[in-house]
Write an enzyme that holds these catalytic residues in place. Structure first.
Site, PDB file in Angstrom:
ATOM      1  N   LYS A 198       6.751  12.726  40.149  1.00 15.90           N
ATOM      2  CA  LYS A 198       5.904  13.983  40.301  1.00 15.90           C
ATOM      3  C   LYS A 198       6.945  15.395  39.754  1.00 15.90           C
ATOM      4  O   LYS A 198       7.813  15.561  40.408  1.00 15.90           O
ATOM      5  CB  LYS A 198       5.423  14.339  41.650  1.00 15.90           C
ATOM      6  CG  LYS A 198       4.515  15.480  41.556  1.00 15.90           C
ATOM      7  CD  LYS A 198       3.790  15.508  43.162  1.00 15.90           C
ATOM      8  CE  LYS A 198       3.148  16.911  43.205  1.00 15.90           C
ATOM      9  NZ  LYS A 198       2.293  17.019  44.482  1.00 15.90           N
ATOM     10  N   ARG A 208      -3.815  24.688  43.599  1.00 22.43           N
ATOM     11  CA  ARG A 208      -3.499  25.420  44.706  1.00 22.43           C
ATOM     12  C   ARG A 208      -4.334  26.617  44.911  1.00 22.43           C
ATOM     13  O   ARG A 208      -4.597  27.163  46.160  1.00 22.43           O
ATOM     14  CB  ARG A 208      -1.964  26.115  44.408  1.00 22.43           C
ATOM     15  CG  ARG A 208      -1.088  24.822  44.445  1.00 22.43           C
ATOM     16  CD  ARG A 208       0.309  25.548  44.130  1.00 22.43           C
ATOM     17  NE  ARG A 208       1.110  24.241  43.837  1.00 22.43           N
ATOM     18  CZ  ARG A 208       2.399  24.528  43.218  1.00 22.43           C
ATOM     19  NH1 ARG A 208       3.033  25.658  42.945  1.00 22.43           N
ATOM     20  NH2 ARG A 208       3.123  23.330  42.901  1.00 22.43           N
ATOM     21  N   LYS A 220       8.644  24.573  44.534  1.00 26.35           N
ATOM     22  CA  LYS A 220       8.746  23.043  45.064  1.00 26.35           C
ATOM     23  C   LYS A 220       9.968  22.339  44.109  1.00 26.35           C
ATOM     24  O   LYS A 220       9.883  21.329  44.190  1.00 26.35           O
ATOM     25  CB  LYS A 220       7.565  22.536  44.956  1.00 26.35           C
ATOM     26  CG  LYS A 220       6.319  23.188  45.739  1.00 26.35           C
ATOM     27  CD  LYS A 220       5.086  22.117  45.931  1.00 26.35           C
ATOM     28  CE  LYS A 220       4.119  22.999  46.728  1.00 26.35           C
ATOM     29  NZ  LYS A 220       2.916  21.940  47.169  1.00 26.35           N
ATOM     30  N   GLU A 236      13.449   6.995  40.648  1.00 25.95           N
ATOM     31  CA  GLU A 236      12.401   7.227  41.474  1.00 25.95           C
ATOM     32  C   GLU A 236      11.488   6.120  41.714  1.00 25.95           C
ATOM     33  O   GLU A 236      11.163   5.459  42.416  1.00 25.95           O
ATOM     34  CB  GLU A 236      11.478   8.424  41.118  1.00 25.95           C
ATOM     35  CG  GLU A 236      12.112   9.923  41.347  1.00 25.95           C
ATOM     36  CD  GLU A 236      12.149  10.177  42.805  1.00 25.95           C
ATOM     37  OE1 GLU A 236      11.658   9.417  43.637  1.00 25.95           O
ATOM     38  OE2 GLU A 236      12.832  11.163  43.016  1.00 25.95           O
ATOM     39  N   LYS A 251       2.783  12.263  37.053  1.00 22.81           N
ATOM     40  CA  LYS A 251       2.094  13.478  37.308  1.00 22.81           C
ATOM     41  C   LYS A 251       2.703  14.820  36.752  1.00 22.81           C
ATOM     42  O   LYS A 251       4.028  14.718  37.367  1.00 22.81           O
ATOM     43  CB  LYS A 251       1.746  13.483  38.576  1.00 22.81           C
ATOM     44  CG  LYS A 251       0.845  14.585  38.941  1.00 22.81           C
ATOM     45  CD  LYS A 251       0.650  14.967  40.557  1.00 22.81           C
ATOM     46  CE  LYS A 251      -0.313  16.153  40.757  1.00 22.81           C
ATOM     47  NZ  LYS A 251      -0.166  16.393  42.225  1.00 22.81           N
ATOM     48  N   SER A 277      -5.063  19.556  37.501  1.00 20.15           N
ATOM     49  CA  SER A 277      -6.187  20.881  37.621  1.00 20.15           C
ATOM     50  C   SER A 277      -5.914  21.822  36.322  1.00 20.15           C
ATOM     51  O   SER A 277      -6.754  22.172  35.768  1.00 20.15           O
ATOM     52  CB  SER A 277      -5.852  21.833  38.733  1.00 20.15           C
ATOM     53  OG  SER A 277      -4.665  22.154  39.125  1.00 20.15           O
ATOM     54  N   TYR A 316     -10.564  15.307  37.114  1.00 20.48           N
ATOM     55  CA  TYR A 316     -11.639  16.158  37.528  1.00 20.48           C
ATOM     56  C   TYR A 316     -12.868  15.903  36.486  1.00 20.48           C
ATOM     57  O   TYR A 316     -14.055  16.151  37.075  1.00 20.48           O
ATOM     58  CB  TYR A 316     -11.340  17.478  37.693  1.00 20.48           C
ATOM     59  CG  TYR A 316     -10.201  17.925  38.544  1.00 20.48           C
ATOM     60  CD1 TYR A 316     -10.248  17.954  39.911  1.00 20.48           C
ATOM     61  CD2 TYR A 316      -8.771  17.951  38.071  1.00 20.48           C
ATOM     62  CE1 TYR A 316      -9.194  17.986  41.020  1.00 20.48           C
ATOM     63  CE2 TYR A 316      -7.889  17.796  39.011  1.00 20.48           C
ATOM     64  CZ  TYR A 316      -7.883  17.955  40.353  1.00 20.48           C
ATOM     65  OH  TYR A 316      -6.791  17.821  41.307  1.00 20.48           O
TER      66      TYR A 316
HETATM   67  C1  PBG Z   1       0.348  18.561  46.689  1.00 24.57           C
HETATM   68  C2  PBG Z   1      -0.584  18.475  45.634  1.00 24.57           C
HETATM   69  C3  PBG Z   1      -0.624  19.052  44.573  1.00 24.57           C
HETATM   70  C4  PBG Z   1      -1.445  18.211  43.626  1.00 24.57           C
HETATM   71  C5  PBG Z   1      -1.915  17.223  44.129  1.00 24.57           C
HETATM   72  N1  PBG Z   1      -1.138  17.216  45.484  1.00 24.57           N
HETATM   73  C6  PBG Z   1       0.078  20.248  44.053  1.00 24.57           C
HETATM   74  C7  PBG Z   1       1.536  20.515  44.448  1.00 24.57           C
HETATM   75  O1  PBG Z   1       2.084  19.583  44.433  1.00 24.57           O
HETATM   76  O2  PBG Z   1       1.684  21.782  44.573  1.00 24.57           O
HETATM   77  C8  PBG Z   1      -1.769  18.840  42.235  1.00 24.57           C
HETATM   78  C9  PBG Z   1      -3.090  18.337  41.791  1.00 24.57           C
HETATM   79  C10 PBG Z   1      -3.542  19.065  40.497  1.00 24.57           C
HETATM   80  O3  PBG Z   1      -3.003  20.057  40.037  1.00 24.57           O
HETATM   81  O4  PBG Z   1      -4.629  18.735  40.168  1.00 24.57           O
HETATM   82  N2  PBG Z   1       0.694  17.641  47.855  1.00 24.57           N
END
Ligand code: PBG
Length: 327
Positions: A198, A208, A220, A236, A251, A277, A316
């Site tokens: 990730k 968010r 992050k 990982e 991701k 997203s 989505y």
């Molecule tokens: C946080 C989490 C995130 C997403 C899924 N779980 C955002 C982040 O890590 O800040 C993102 C999913 C998306 O953007 O559709 N645990």
């Protein structure tokens, strides 16, 4: 140098029947998982401006959405909770409340749409007053203090009926502690979808917004991966495999298909891809402007994930894609 003109790849593309039987990769509704946002209330749906067509749903409407997904042949729903600030604290206490929003949502879906996989997010951010995925002390994310919190969260979700728990927090060692905690409580059949690879991505912006879960301070980057790195992904994967992950997630999606296709070579585990997203928002925005065709670009994006080696795609656009695939 001359090329023989009788070698003509176009012969295999000449008719629809030829193209169909030459197709190397398929996309089915059952490859898809719908991410969904749940909130308190009844008959309540709140639009998310940066994610057209997506809403935060109260549990009753979420169950309807889950029914729709199952009827279209979509395999699962990936749940995320929206909490108001009064329920957030530094330890994500609300995440283990058996009567809390999230656990009630899981139970409601399993009761009403039992055939649909319920995949639950394990991370502190929706519950955290700091908006981080881990426990924060003096501005630092403390790995080993976070682990038992995640393990307890996963067990609470399993008790409510989750089929698959999905740690998305990127703390080191969390798959192992979650597996151990689940097994100790008798949940040996509950799977773990590890958000294994990730990246610290700007494409999570609209998500968010949806959860009001942006970090209140900092970013992050001390736990999510640097978009510049690929070798790190293999470390990982190796670790999460050894710790007992059942699914490996990469991701975001489209900017990282090179990583996905190499992870496909590395592991025998199923690969999940997250069409996040921001990727979805780009499709919607460009099609609202009339610049691209949403339906065609959505299906093309998803087949790209499949070609890169993804078995399961969180998107989505899952219901839109499933409908298009019926025709
Ligand atoms: C946080 C989490 C995130 C997403 C899924 N779980 C955002 C982040 O890590 O800040 C993102 C999913 C998306 O953007 O559709 N645990």
């Amino acid at each position: 140098m001359t090329y023989p003109i009788d070698i003509r790849p176009r012969r295999n593309r000449r008719t629809a029947a030829l193209r169909a039987c030459m197709q190397e990769t398929q996309l089915h509704a059952h490859n898809l998982v719908l991410p969904a946002f749940v909130m308190e209330g009844e008959h309540t749906a709140v639009d998310i401006p940066s994610m057209p067509g997506c809403q935060r749903l109260s549990i009753d409407l979420l169950v309807q959405k889950a029914r729709e997904a199952a009827d279209l042949g979509v395999s699962g729903i990936a749940l995320f909770p929206y909490l108001t600030d009064d329920l957030k604290d530094s330890c994500a206490k609300e995440s283990v409340n058996p009567d809390g929003l999230f656990q009630r949502a899981i139970r409601a879906i399993k009761q009403n749409v039992p055939e649909l996989l319920v995949i639950t997010d394990v991370a502190m951010d929706p519950y955290s007053s700091d908006g981080h995925d881990g426990f924060v002390e003096d501005g630092e994310i403390i790995n080993d203090t976070t682990l038992p919190i995640l393990a307890a969260m996963a067990v609470a979700q399993a008790k409510a009926g989750a089929d698959i728990v999905a740690p998305s927090d990127m703390m080191d060692g969390r798959v192992a502690v979650i597996r151990e905690a689940l097994d100790a409580d008798g949940f040996t059949t509950v799977g773990i979808c590890s958000y294994c690879v990730k990246y610290a991505s700007a494409f999570y912006g609209p998500f968010r917004d949806a959860l009001d879960s942006a970090p209140r301070g900092g970013d992050k980057k001390t736990y999510q991966m640097d978009p510049a790195n690929k070798r790190e992904a293999f470390r990982e994967v190796e670790l999460d495999e050894a710790e007992g992950a059942d699914w490996i997630m990469v991701k975001p999606g489209l900017p990282y298909l090179d990583v996905m296709s190499q992870v496909r070579e590395q592991t025998a585990l199923p690969i999940a891809a997250y069409h996040v997203s921001g990727e979805y928002a780009m499709l919607c925005a460009a099609s609202e402007k009339g610049w691209i065709d949403y339906d065609a670009c959505l299906l093309e994006s998803l087949i790209g994930f499949r070609r890169a080696g993804a078995d399961i795609i969180f998107t989505y656009g899952a219901l839109d894609a499933a409908r298009l695939l019926q025709n």
